[in-house]
Write a protein that holds these residues in place. Sequence first.
Motif, PDB file in Angstrom:
ATOM      1  N   ASN A 127       3.621 -20.475   3.401  1.00 50.77           N
ATOM      2  CA  ASN A 127       4.127 -21.737   3.919  1.00 50.77           C
ATOM      3  C   ASN A 127       3.554 -21.971   5.309  1.00 50.77           C
ATOM      4  OD1 ASN A 127       6.097 -22.660   1.840  1.00 50.77           O
ATOM      5  ND2 ASN A 127       7.009 -20.675   2.279  1.00 50.77           N
ATOM      6  N   GLU A 174      13.811 -24.412   5.757  1.00 47.09           N
ATOM      7  CA  GLU A 174      14.061 -23.575   4.585  1.00 47.09           C
ATOM      8  C   GLU A 174      12.759 -23.045   3.996  1.00 47.09           C
ATOM      9  OE1 GLU A 174      16.035 -24.222   0.253  1.00 47.09           O
ATOM     10  OE2 GLU A 174      17.107 -25.081   1.958  1.00 47.09           O
ATOM     11  N   GLN A 175      11.738 -23.876   3.975  1.00 46.20           N
ATOM     12  CA  GLN A 175      10.437 -23.473   3.450  1.00 46.20           C
ATOM     13  C   GLN A 175       9.627 -22.825   4.561  1.00 46.20           C
ATOM     14  OE1 GLN A 175       9.513 -23.687   0.187  1.00 46.20           O
ATOM     15  NE2 GLN A 175      11.636 -24.309  -0.098  1.00 46.20           N
ATOM     16  N   HIS A 176       9.620 -21.506   4.593  1.00 46.50           N
ATOM     17  CA  HIS A 176       8.842 -20.768   5.579  1.00 46.50           C
ATOM     18  C   HIS A 176       8.446 -19.420   4.978  1.00 46.50           C
ATOM     19  CE1 HIS A 176      12.898 -19.120   6.267  1.00 46.50           C
ATOM     20  NE2 HIS A 176      12.266 -18.013   6.615  1.00 46.50           N
TER      21      HIS A 176
END
Length: 135
Positions: free
Chosen positions: A23, A115-117
């Motif tokens: 990500n 949240e997206q990492h």
Amino acid sequence: MTITFSIEQLDQVAKQILEKSPNKVLLFNGEMGAGKTTLIKKICENLGVNEPTSSPTFSLVNEYYTINNQYIYHFDCYRLKTEIEALDMGIDEYLYSGHWCFIEWAEKITNLIPEQHSVITIEVQSNGNRKLILE
């Protein structure tokens, strides 16, 4: 992905990380001196940054521009005392920009991380090599 490597292999490790398509918000964990900033420098080079890169310890964020017209934001949150300080500098705009965001000491801003990492953890081994885990 787990890799054990020597400092001389950093360029190869940076390429392997990018091949895994992490990500764009990428957290770097590890003790002081583990090589977080040095690895970020190699990742930036592999993404096409030609300008010098350095630790943003005092500026909190460094901005880099790649030859492919991408922005890369490199944060060092070590000196932050509260998440409010990060919000005051506009960190949320950076984190949700769609550009690469490399964050050292992200544990100082846990509630602000999208949240997206992805997370890279670097551990120094007794022989001086590093163990890297990409999650």
